[in-house]
Design an enzyme around this catalytic site. Structure first.
Site, PDB file in Angstrom:
ATOM      1  N   GLY A  28       0.826  -1.207   0.000  1.00 46.12           N
ATOM      2  CA  GLY A  28       0.000   0.000   0.000  1.00 46.12           C
ATOM      3  C   GLY A  28       0.850   1.241   0.000  1.00 46.12           C
ATOM      4  O   GLY A  28       2.075   1.199   0.145  1.00 46.12           O
ATOM      5  N   ASP A  62      -6.610   8.690  14.291  1.00 45.85           N
ATOM      6  CA  ASP A  62      -6.884   8.332  12.893  1.00 45.85           C
ATOM      7  C   ASP A  62      -7.397   6.897  12.791  1.00 45.85           C
ATOM      8  O   ASP A  62      -6.914   6.090  11.988  1.00 45.85           O
ATOM      9  CB  ASP A  62      -5.627   8.509  12.046  1.00 45.85           C
ATOM     10  N   THR A  66       0.276   8.926   2.520  1.00 49.00           N
ATOM     11  CA  THR A  66       0.805  10.269   2.325  1.00 49.00           C
ATOM     12  C   THR A  66       2.256  10.378   2.781  1.00 49.00           C
ATOM     13  O   THR A  66       3.073  11.052   2.141  1.00 49.00           O
ATOM     14  CB  THR A  66      -0.052  11.282   3.091  1.00 49.00           C
TER      15      THR A  66
END
Length: 420
Positions: free
Chosen positions: A11, A128, A14
């Site tokens: 994956g 998050d 950012t």
């Protein structure tokens, strides 16, 4: 990174890329989080929040395990070697037509709450929590990606736009960074809904649309709640009244207990929102708590057996209805050496005398031996009555006194009318 072999890319984020690697030492597969930022010193690496958080929180069955930190001074590159999981929650539910069985959903949410409780009790909140950061391997759930974590005790205000918008709590949207660890529980409630319905709960396109979607479902909050948020924001805001459609019609396959837990997680007022510890004690997780207690009891028994191997057995208190006296009596009969004295009256064994016992160390010439008859063939001698040696002036007077005593009979007392 010479110790690892690159297998493929898992994956991309950012601030980092996630790679699948294989260790050249043991041959095991790991997930490598390659940071895009370059670091100048090892001190800067050690001060990284994610590394500090993982070192503090490991090991825990529901927190991603950090195996190694690889830092190259020349290039300034940094890589975190973590355990490799199968997939994340987003990949698990993506493309599914039918929701997961509720028992499986319950197990995932129970493990997620355990990871959050462990974090919050150690003074860290994630900031998050979303399906992409919740990893799955078979039936085990682990929380990962602690790049946005923060200390519970750090001074407010925090960064405003930290969590992903769809899972951002109202206090994060309506204040200038005045929020707490309770924001993780709001995000967990949104994940709970998404696992159950296979769709995001509040998919807002921007901050204003995000608030609008929240009000569409759970309704506009009371003025008292909104006033809490206004105190920490320069601009004022006014929202039209909305009753809210509610959640039950959106998740018809969820049980009533699960529905009450979901509502407690997405409580608008953070002061009234449920904590991770309270969520673990919710009736929705009763079966899993019972299973955890049984497993913990078995582990303690196994450890006790392992620790007592090669040692004397430990005698526990009786669990049956027998009394403590009977318990000690039974132990004394089984192992009389361990007991200096019984706590109740017991019958002593009969004494078998095989010969005359002579006291040689402390002779007493004033007393004759009570064993007057010789003993042969280990027969028990007949004891003769003890006679006084010497004069006793009081003995004759005592005999006369005994003979002079006469028996007297008291008259009977009659009882009349209930009285004497």
């Amino acid at each position: 990174m010479n110790k690892y072999k690159l297998i493929g890319k898992i994956g991309e984020g950012t601030f980092s890329d996630v790679l699948k690697t294989q260790s050249l030492r043991d041959g095991n597969f790991y997930a490598c989080k390659q940071m895009k930022q370059h670091f100048e010193s090892i001190e800067q690496v050690n001060n990284l929040r994610e590394i500090q958080a993982l070192r503090r929180l490991n090991p825990h069955p529901n927190i991603l395990m950090l195996h190694e930190v690889v830092f190259d001074k020349k290039s300034g590159s940094l890589a975190l070697i973590c355990e490799l999981m199968d997939m994340n929650i987003y990949e698990l539910i993506k493309g599914r037509k039918k929701p997961l069985p509720e028992k499986r959903t319950m197990s995932y949410m129970y493990q997620l709450c355990k990871s959050l409780d462990h974090m919050h009790r150690n003074g860290i909140f994630h900031r998050d929590v979303k399906p992409e950061n919740i990893l799955i391997k078979q039936d085990t759930l682990k929380l990962g990606d602690f790049g946005s974590c923060r200390s519970v005790y750090s001074k407010q205000p925090y960064t405003e736009y930290i969590s992903t918008r769809w899972y951002r709590a109202p206090e994060c949207l309506l204040t200038d960074g005045y929020y707490s660890y309770k924001m993780d529980m709001w995000s967990a409630g949104c994940v709970f809904y998404e696992i159950t319905s296979l769709h995001p709960l509040f998919p807002g396109s921007n901050e204003l649309d995000q608030i609008s979607k929240i009000h569409d479902i759970i309704g506009t909050p009371a003025k008292k709640i909104l006033n809490k948020f206004k105190q920490s924001r320069a601009m004022s805001f006014h929202f039209p009244f909305k009753k809210g459609t509610g959640i039950p019609s959106l998740v018809p396959n969820l049980s009533p207990k699960g529905l009450t837990l979901m509502y407690a997680m997405i409580e608008y007022d953070p002061d009234e929102r449920i904590t991770a510890r309270q969520a673990l004690h919710h009736p929705y997780f009763r079966e899993l708590r019972t299973a955890d207690k049984k497993a913990l009891t078995i582990q303690r028994k196994v450890r006790l057996i392992e620790n007592t191997e090669g040692q004397e057995p430990i005698h526990l208190w009786p669990t049956s209805k027998e009394s403590k006296g009977q318990h000690f009596l039974r132990q004394a009969q089984e192992n009389p050496k361990r007991h200096h004295g019984p706590s109740c009256v017991i019958e002593l064994p009969k004494l078998n005398v095989c010969g005359v016992t002579k006291l040689t160390s402390y002779p007493s010439p004033t007393f004759r031996s009570v064993f007057t008859t010789p003993v042969t063939h280990c027969e028990v001698p007949v004891l003769q009555p003890i006679k006084y040696i010497g004069t006793n002036c009081k003995s004759e007077k005592q005999k006369e006194l005994k003979t002079s005593l006469k028996q007297c009979h008291l008259p009977t007392i009659e009882r009349r009318d209930g009285r004497f």
